[in-house]
Each structure stands twice: as C-alpha cells, then as structure tokens.
Scaffold this active site. Structure first.
Site, PDB file in Angstrom:
ATOM      1  N   ASP A  98      -1.306   6.500   6.648  1.00 52.44           N
ATOM      2  CA  ASP A  98      -2.409   5.636   6.227  1.00 52.44           C
ATOM      3  C   ASP A  98      -2.657   4.650   7.360  1.00 52.44           C
ATOM      4  O   ASP A  98      -1.855   3.743   7.585  1.00 52.44           O
ATOM      5  CB  ASP A  98      -2.020   4.906   4.928  1.00 52.44           C
ATOM      6  CG  ASP A  98      -3.036   3.845   4.509  1.00 52.44           C
ATOM      7  OD1 ASP A  98      -4.068   3.684   5.197  1.00 52.44           O
ATOM      8  OD2 ASP A  98      -2.780   3.169   3.487  1.00 52.44           O
ATOM      9  N   TRP A 135       0.821  -1.219   0.000  1.00 54.44           N
ATOM     10  CA  TRP A 135       0.000   0.000   0.000  1.00 54.44           C
ATOM     11  C   TRP A 135       0.849   1.261   0.000  1.00 54.44           C
ATOM     12  O   TRP A 135       0.517   2.247  -0.666  1.00 54.44           O
ATOM     13  CB  TRP A 135      -0.979  -0.005   1.172  1.00 54.44           C
ATOM     14  CG  TRP A 135      -1.959  -1.144   1.124  1.00 54.44           C
ATOM     15  CD1 TRP A 135      -2.174  -2.082   2.094  1.00 54.44           C
ATOM     16  CD2 TRP A 135      -2.865  -1.490   0.052  1.00 54.44           C
ATOM     17  NE1 TRP A 135      -3.133  -2.978   1.693  1.00 54.44           N
ATOM     18  CE2 TRP A 135      -3.575  -2.634   0.447  1.00 54.44           C
ATOM     19  CE3 TRP A 135      -3.129  -0.936  -1.202  1.00 54.44           C
ATOM     20  CZ2 TRP A 135      -4.539  -3.246  -0.358  1.00 54.44           C
ATOM     21  CZ3 TRP A 135      -4.088  -1.542  -2.012  1.00 54.44           C
ATOM     22  CH2 TRP A 135      -4.784  -2.684  -1.588  1.00 54.44           C
ATOM     23  N   LYS A 145     -11.900  -1.888   7.127  1.00 50.45           N
ATOM     24  CA  LYS A 145     -11.125  -2.863   7.888  1.00 50.45           C
ATOM     25  C   LYS A 145     -11.639  -2.930   9.330  1.00 50.45           C
ATOM     26  O   LYS A 145     -11.891  -4.007   9.842  1.00 50.45           O
ATOM     27  CB  LYS A 145      -9.633  -2.517   7.885  1.00 50.45           C
ATOM     28  CG  LYS A 145      -9.060  -2.192   6.490  1.00 50.45           C
ATOM     29  CD  LYS A 145      -8.917  -3.395   5.589  1.00 50.45           C
ATOM     30  CE  LYS A 145      -8.769  -3.115   4.094  1.00 50.45           C
ATOM     31  NZ  LYS A 145      -7.681  -2.302   3.646  1.00 50.45           N
TER      32      LYS A 145
HETATM   33  C1  PLP Z   1      -7.116  -1.872   2.205  1.00 51.61           C
HETATM   34  C2  PLP Z   1      -6.085  -0.852   2.299  1.00 51.61           C
HETATM   35  C3  PLP Z   1      -5.967   0.190   1.352  1.00 51.61           C
HETATM   36  C4  PLP Z   1      -6.783   0.235   0.082  1.00 51.61           C
HETATM   37  O1  PLP Z   1      -8.074   0.630   0.297  1.00 51.61           O
HETATM   38  P1  PLP Z   1      -9.146   0.743  -0.875  1.00 51.61           P
HETATM   39  O2  PLP Z   1     -10.300   1.350  -0.135  1.00 51.61           O
HETATM   40  O3  PLP Z   1      -9.421  -0.623  -1.411  1.00 51.61           O
HETATM   41  O4  PLP Z   1      -8.614   1.664  -1.908  1.00 51.61           O
HETATM   42  C5  PLP Z   1      -5.024   1.165   1.577  1.00 51.61           C
HETATM   43  N1  PLP Z   1      -4.204   1.116   2.637  1.00 51.61           N
HETATM   44  C6  PLP Z   1      -4.261   0.121   3.549  1.00 51.61           C
HETATM   45  C7  PLP Z   1      -3.313   0.103   4.704  1.00 51.61           C
HETATM   46  C8  PLP Z   1      -5.213  -0.885   3.406  1.00 51.61           C
HETATM   47  O5  PLP Z   1      -5.274  -1.877   4.312  1.00 51.61           O
END
Ligand code: PLP
Length: 357
Positions: free
Chosen positions: A169, A100, A193
């Site tokens: 993030d 990511w 998540k």
């Molecule tokens: C799942 C995830 C993403 C991507 O998210 P989307 O909503 O599918 O674009 C980005 N960063 C992390 C850490 C993730 O776990």
C-alpha cells in the site's frame, strides 16, 4: 483569492500549476467542446488521455513490461479486502506498521488466515521493524506492507524482500521518490495523498501474480477484469484519471521522481529541524530512523498547547495541522505539492510559538 499553506493529510494539497491547467480546460477538453466530465469513456479523446496517463506513470516509475497499471474506485479501503479476495488462498503475512495495515489485515481475515510478520503496534506504531524480527510462516501466499504510515509518520527507507510475493500500500508516498517496482508483485495507491483527487486508486500488478487469481470472486472485484478491460470494464473515475494525467506531466516537467525526492528531503529536513531544535518542546512521534518524508507527527507539552498551536497556525494560513483522531497531537503532511516555502513558514511559526509558550 488567497491560497493557504495546506498541510492536510488527504485529500491534500495539489500543485497550483495543475489546478490552473485543469481549470483552464474544464469547459473544453482537448477541443471536444465538452468538459472531461461530459465525454464518453468509450471515446477516442478519453482513451488517448488514459493511455497517455498510463504511459507517463510507467515512464516516471520505470515500471517493467511485465506489470499492468489499472485504475479503480473504492479507495484504499476497498483494496484492504480486494487484495485478499484475489490472492489469499492459505495465509497472508502482514508487516503491521500502522492503522492502515492493521485495517488491511482485519479486512483480509474474512478470506483466509492472516498473521503479523512483524509489528510495531505495542509501541504505538512509532517505528519500522527491523528485518531480523520478521517471521514468515509456511504456506504464506504474500507479505503485505504499507510503505508510509500516514497517521503515525513513519516510512520504510529501503524495502524488505521475501521468498513470497510482496504487496504494498503506497497510498501516502506514491510517486514521492524513485521506487524499484520490480521488488513488488502488487502496488496500490489511493490518489488523494500525492497524485490527484479522491475517488481513484492506481494498482500496479505483476502478470505472474495475476495468473494466480482466485476464481470465486465477483467480476467487478477481480483485478483481472481491470487488466483485461484496460480499466474500462465499467465507467472509470474519469475526472480523477484526467487529474492524475496533469500531475504526471507536472512531475515530468519538474525533474521526475528524482526531483520530487530531492525536494521532499529538503522540505522534511526543514520541519524536522524545527522539532529537533526545540529543546524538547516539540516531540516527534516517529523514531529518528523511521521518520516519514511525507507526514511529520509531533506532540507539544500539553493537549491545551496542541489545540492552541493548531488554532493559531490556522489564523496564519497554516491549515490542517491537527493529528489524526486515533493518535492526537499534531501532524504536518508535506506531500509532493507542498512547497519548500510552506515548510519554511511552518518552521518559523513553530519557533515563534515555542518562544511565546
Ligand atoms: C489514506 C490511506 C488509506 C485509506 O484510503 P481511503 O481511500 O480513505 O480508503 C489507506 N492506506 C494509506 C496508507 C492511506 O494513507
């Protein structure tokens, strides 16, 4: 109806109490005679709910007064580009600890210079780099990090600090533990998540950073727009925000983020013990000091055994244990809503499978 033990990585398990609460008032939201998905986002009933959601999140995370909380769409992936659109002027530094952050750095490269402050890519993103390896170049606007690496199963335990703004993030460990928000200038998290359904992203932005926004950005892609219009410049993802509201109440009723953290340590301990006590049958992907409390990644001796493991687990109602397609192997995602009972059921199955193979 039979509920399974859900180890999906995202979208992922949500608290049963929250699902029931959402179901119970789905036809009549707060005595409006309408569903939450039928009412106007300009109505007082909606606004009160959104205000309460922000207030609950602010209280749980102890967000300082000089930060705004906004809701956006486009998933984590839009944030990969959007943070750079808004704040990358000269150079962006990236702590590259997983797929990511790698994607975020690539997306940002369209808007300015990007470089790795540190990286664990050469070792399969199996660990969190140490501070003495960090190199921050001159003219760096910000350092960007990913607090939990969902695919590789590593997590920062203790956050770094720099002389420049720190972006994070937090998609996959958001609200799983107390966090000192003041260490960061910008935090974002996709909801799917830990705190809600897909389709809504939470961003927490420091006012001093907001004041440095680049001007040549389409209005709907400026963070400022979301702050100035209190997340309702256009139609917000109302259902997602409403669902987050219920999760915030659930967190508050269950000991806040300290309570969540205590449960998450306990749960992860159960699953890692099954790996560590397996005489090498299960091999953890993450270095021991970098292990995630949210995503436990591991391999079995062969790919055939991994496939059999995932299939037999599913027959037992243990769902979602296949690793990410980019890494293979197995992964158990044990977010806030996954119960200790679920983790015990998994550990028992792991032990039994090992004995049979
Ligand atoms: C799942 C995830 C993403 C991507 O998210 P989307 O909503 O599918 O674009 C980005 N960063 C992390 C850490 C993730 O776990």
């Amino acid at each position: 109806m039979k509920r399974v033990y859900n180890f999906n990585a995202g979208p992922s398990a949500m608290p049963l109490d929250v699902l029931k609460a959402v179901q119970a008032e789905f036809l009549d939201f707060n005595h409006t005679g309408m569903s939450i998905v039928e009412i106007s986002h300009r109505s007082a009933a909606y606004q009160d709910m959104q205000d309460e959601t922000v207030g609950l999140m602010r209280r749980l995370l102890q967000v300082p007064d000089d930060y705004h909380i906004v809701f956006m769409q486009g998933g984590g992936s839009l944030q990969f580009a959007m943070h750079a659109m808004n704040f990358l002027k000269r150079r962006g530094g990236y702590l590259n600890t997983g797929v990511w952050s790698d994607k975020a750095m690539k997306a940002a490269s369209f808007f300015g210079d990007v470089y790795e402050v540190a990286s664990s890519k050469a070792d399969g993103f199996s660990y969190i780099p140490k501070a003495d390896t960090f190199v921050v170049q001159p003219d760096t606007d910000y350092v960007y990090m990913t607090s939990n690496n969902t695919i590789h199963g590593t997590e920062w335990h203790g956050y770094p600090s720099f002389d420049v703004p720190l972006f994070c993030d937090m998609s996959s460990d958001f609200m799983s533990q107390p966090v000192d928000v003041s260490k960061f200038d910008f935090i974002y998290a996709g909801a799917q998540k830990n705190i809600g359904p897909a389709g809504v992203v939470v961003a927490i932005i420091k006012d001093s950073l907001l004041a440095q926004t680049k001007e040549d950005v389409p209005v709907v892609l400026q963070y400022k727009t979301y702050v100035e219009h209190d997340s309702t410049y256009n139609t917000p993802p109302v259902f997602g925000i409403y669902f987050i509201n219920k999760v915030m109440h659930w967190l508050e009723d269950n000991g806040g983020l300290e309570g969540a953290y205590r449960r998450n340590v306990q749960k992860a301990g159960i699953v890692y013990a099954a790996i560590d006590g397996s005489d090498g049958f299960y091999r953890g992907h993450a270095a021991a000091d970098s292990r995630s409390l949210m995503n436990v990644t591991f391999n079995l001796p062969t790919a055939e055994l991994e496939a059999a493991f995932v299939a037999q687990a599913a027959e037992r109602g243990l769902i979602g244990l296949k690793g990410h397609r980019s890494l293979g192997g197995c992964r158990a995602s044990i977010y806030n809503a996954v119960t200790e009972e679920g983790c015990r059921a998994l550990a028992e199955f792991m032990e039994e499978f090992r004995k049979n193979h």
